[in-house]
Motif scaffolding. Structure first.
Motif, PDB file in Angstrom:
ATOM      1  N   LYS A 143       0.860  -1.184   0.000  1.00 28.67           N
ATOM      2  CA  LYS A 143       0.000   0.000   0.000  1.00 28.67           C
ATOM      3  C   LYS A 143       0.900   1.239   0.000  1.00 28.67           C
ATOM      4  N   PRO A 144       1.417   1.593  -1.176  1.00 31.32           N
ATOM      5  CA  PRO A 144       2.413   2.675  -1.249  1.00 31.32           C
ATOM      6  C   PRO A 144       1.865   4.016  -0.768  1.00 31.32           C
ATOM      7  N   LEU A 145       2.751   4.819  -0.224  1.00 28.96           N
ATOM      8  CA  LEU A 145       2.446   6.217   0.004  1.00 28.96           C
ATOM      9  C   LEU A 145       2.465   6.905  -1.361  1.00 28.96           C
ATOM     10  N   THR A 146       1.706   7.968  -1.521  1.00 30.30           N
ATOM     11  CA  THR A 146       1.549   8.565  -2.844  1.00 30.30           C
ATOM     12  C   THR A 146       1.838  10.067  -2.804  1.00 30.30           C
ATOM     13  N   ALA A 147       2.140  10.587  -3.994  1.00 28.92           N
ATOM     14  CA  ALA A 147       2.336  12.021  -4.177  1.00 28.92           C
ATOM     15  C   ALA A 147       2.144  12.330  -5.651  1.00 28.92           C
ATOM     16  N   ALA A 160       9.892  14.757  -6.374  1.00 23.94           N
ATOM     17  CA  ALA A 160      10.216  13.674  -7.302  1.00 23.94           C
ATOM     18  C   ALA A 160       9.309  13.728  -8.521  1.00 23.94           C
ATOM     19  N   ASP A 161       9.857  13.265  -9.654  1.00 22.11           N
ATOM     20  CA  ASP A 161       9.076  13.127 -10.875  1.00 22.11           C
ATOM     21  C   ASP A 161       8.270  11.837 -10.814  1.00 22.11           C
ATOM     22  N   THR A 162       7.426  11.629 -11.806  1.00 19.12           N
ATOM     23  CA  THR A 162       6.628  10.407 -11.885  1.00 19.12           C
ATOM     24  C   THR A 162       7.531   9.179 -11.777  1.00 19.12           C
ATOM     25  N   GLY A 163       7.150   8.247 -10.931  1.00 20.60           N
ATOM     26  CA  GLY A 163       7.951   7.038 -10.778  1.00 20.60           C
ATOM     27  C   GLY A 163       7.681   6.334  -9.462  1.00 20.60           C
ATOM     28  N   THR A 164       8.427   5.278  -9.237  1.00 16.38           N
ATOM     29  CA  THR A 164       8.315   4.465  -8.030  1.00 16.38           C
ATOM     30  C   THR A 164       9.626   4.559  -7.265  1.00 16.38           C
ATOM     31  N   LEU A 223       7.168   4.861  -2.236  1.00 17.27           N
ATOM     32  CA  LEU A 223       6.538   6.136  -2.536  1.00 17.27           C
ATOM     33  C   LEU A 223       6.214   6.130  -4.024  1.00 17.27           C
ATOM     34  N   LYS A 224       4.924   6.172  -4.338  1.00 16.41           N
ATOM     35  CA  LYS A 224       4.474   6.148  -5.728  1.00 16.41           C
ATOM     36  C   LYS A 224       4.089   7.569  -6.133  1.00 16.41           C
ATOM     37  N   VAL A 225       4.828   8.116  -7.077  1.00 18.06           N
ATOM     38  CA  VAL A 225       4.613   9.487  -7.522  1.00 18.06           C
ATOM     39  C   VAL A 225       3.920   9.467  -8.878  1.00 18.06           C
TER      40      VAL A 225
END
Length: 438
Positions: free
Chosen positions: A226-230, A291-295, A314-316
């Protein structure tokens, strides 16, 4: 010495001692203990999940009321390992307290534990431990006030002896003290690293054993599934506390550099462009990144602790590929893989998925549960650069692969008999999966 001088000294000493006595007598009056205030709780319920999102900033200049109840609970601290834990408010970590610098905290501790004394040590406060950290008995409550004079993020924990045991069983939390003028922006997460021990109620074992699991916010590797997101380019702030009991943390986020780091969260202790920050047991840090889009993997760079569960994701934004796509390695493909078996969404559903291909990405088996018929060959494909293994009761990739792991390749096993087959990664025990054979 003349009688007059002696009398003068005696009077002075009496005044001084009298002052100390009055101070000593006055201080405990601010700490009010109420015997037999509440009933104890004998039921041991499931622990309340901890919310990693930092609480909202309170209105400035107010007295903040904060109440904790010492109670027992059950928590699955890592896959298949359920412990009876000692908690504040039925959760591990305990609730996060957020105040503004200069605020007064009116604190109340209620001991509903039927068997043990408990107390509270606020690292954010300045108070006589001999008075304010004293434990209270089952059924008692205690109230006292303290002032948040320094900004930052601070640790709090049970103060009852042996303190090491009360912390090791889950009695800890965080206090955020916002400096004047600070306005929250972007994402703010609270991460508390802690250690779980097999014999956590044995004092000698806590002094000698290695932890069986390392956790962020009470559960090993929970933010892998359950990744943290941004959002891309959004500020992400981590209020990071190391509850210990014994290990230093090397806080790091793979693929980024901390824009700024504030030791103990105090703006006067700011560092810039930091790759990894050391946080001792009982210490804390505020770390900001963009951070840019990515994992991106969040972990302690003490790698044996990361492999025991001290990591998350962290899922961005919405990454288009797996973690291997972010690192430049090429995932293996297989024509029998279907869309439903190659996405994290299927793993997150928690339901058994039809298909014979399991992908390994972002430290998860995806899907983590599949259903096949007897005689089916199941294929595990490692889509990322990290080394993994597939270990079950009847199959073990370490027996067939060089160096004992698969990295950028696949492993397969044919299930001949019906049954339920559970497996895990020996290098990352929090990674688990199940094959149901019909």
């Amino acid at each position: 010495m003349s009688l007059q001088v002696f009398l003068r000294l005696a009077v002075s000493l009496a005044i001084v001692l009298g002052s100390f006595s009055s101070i000593a007598a006055a201080a405990p009056s601010k700490r009010i203990v109420t015997p037999d205030a509440v009933p104890v709780q004998t039921a041991v319920n499931q622990a309340v999940p901890f919310d990693p999102v930092a609480p909202a900033q309170p209105e400035k200049g107010k007295v903040v009321n904060f109440t904790l109840e010492a109670i027992r609970a059950k928590l699955e601290v890592s896959p298949g390992v359920v412990k009876e834990v000692w908690t504040f408010n039925g959760q591990v970590p305990a609730p996060t307290l957020r105040v503004n610098q200069g605020d007064t905290v009116h604190f109340t501790l209620v001991n509903r534990d039927p068997d043990m004394v408990h107390g509270l040590d606020f690292h954010a406060g300045q108070m006589d431990m001999g008075t304010y950290h004293k434990p209270i008995k089952p059924g008692e409550s205690v109230s006292f006030d303290w002032k948040a004079e320094y900004p930052g993020v601070f640790y709090y924990h049970c103060s009852a002896d042996p303190v090491i045991m009360h912390i090791a069983n889950g009695m800890f939390g965080a206090v955020i003290v916002d400096p004047p003028g600070y306005k929250p922006e972007g994402k703010e997460y609270v991460l508390i690293q802690s250690e779980w021990y097999e014999h956590s109620t044995n004092l000698q074992a806590l002094l000698e054993e290695s932890p069986q699991a390392i956790a962020f916010n009470g559960v090993a590797a929970q933010y892998v599934d359950k990744p943290l997101t941004a959002d891309p380019g959004e500020k992400v702030r981590f209020y990071f506390v190391n509850a210990g009991i014994n290990h230093f943390s090397a806080f790091h986020v793979i693929g980024t550099i901390f824009d700024q780091v504030m030791l103990d969260g105090n703006p006067k202790n700011t560092l810039y462009g930091v790759q990894t920050v050391a946080v001792p047991p009982g210490g804390a840090v505020v770390s900001d990144l963009y951070a840019d889009t990515g994992t991106y993997a969040i972990l302690t760079h003490s790698m044996k602790d990361a492999m025991k569960g001290g990591l998350g994701i962290l899922k961005v934004g919405k990454p288009t590929g797996t973690a291997s796509a972010q690192t430049g390695s090429q995932p293996l493909t297989n024509s029998s893989a279907s869309a439903s078996t190659s996405t994290n969404e299927s793993a997150d559903s928690g339901k058994a998925v039809e298909g014979n291909v399991v992908h390994i990405a972002n430290f998860t088996f995806s899907p983590d549960t599949i259903t096949v018929t007897a005689g089916t060959k199941v294929i595990w494909i490692n889509d990322e650069g990290s080394a993994h293994s597939i270990v079950g009761d009847t199959f073990d990739s370490r027996n067939e692969k060089k160096d004992g792991f698969i990295k950028g390749e696949s492993f397969s096993y044919t299930f001949a008999q019906p049954g339920t087959y559970k497996y895990h990664c020996s290098f990352h025990p929090f990674m688990t999966g199940t094959v149901i054979v019909k």
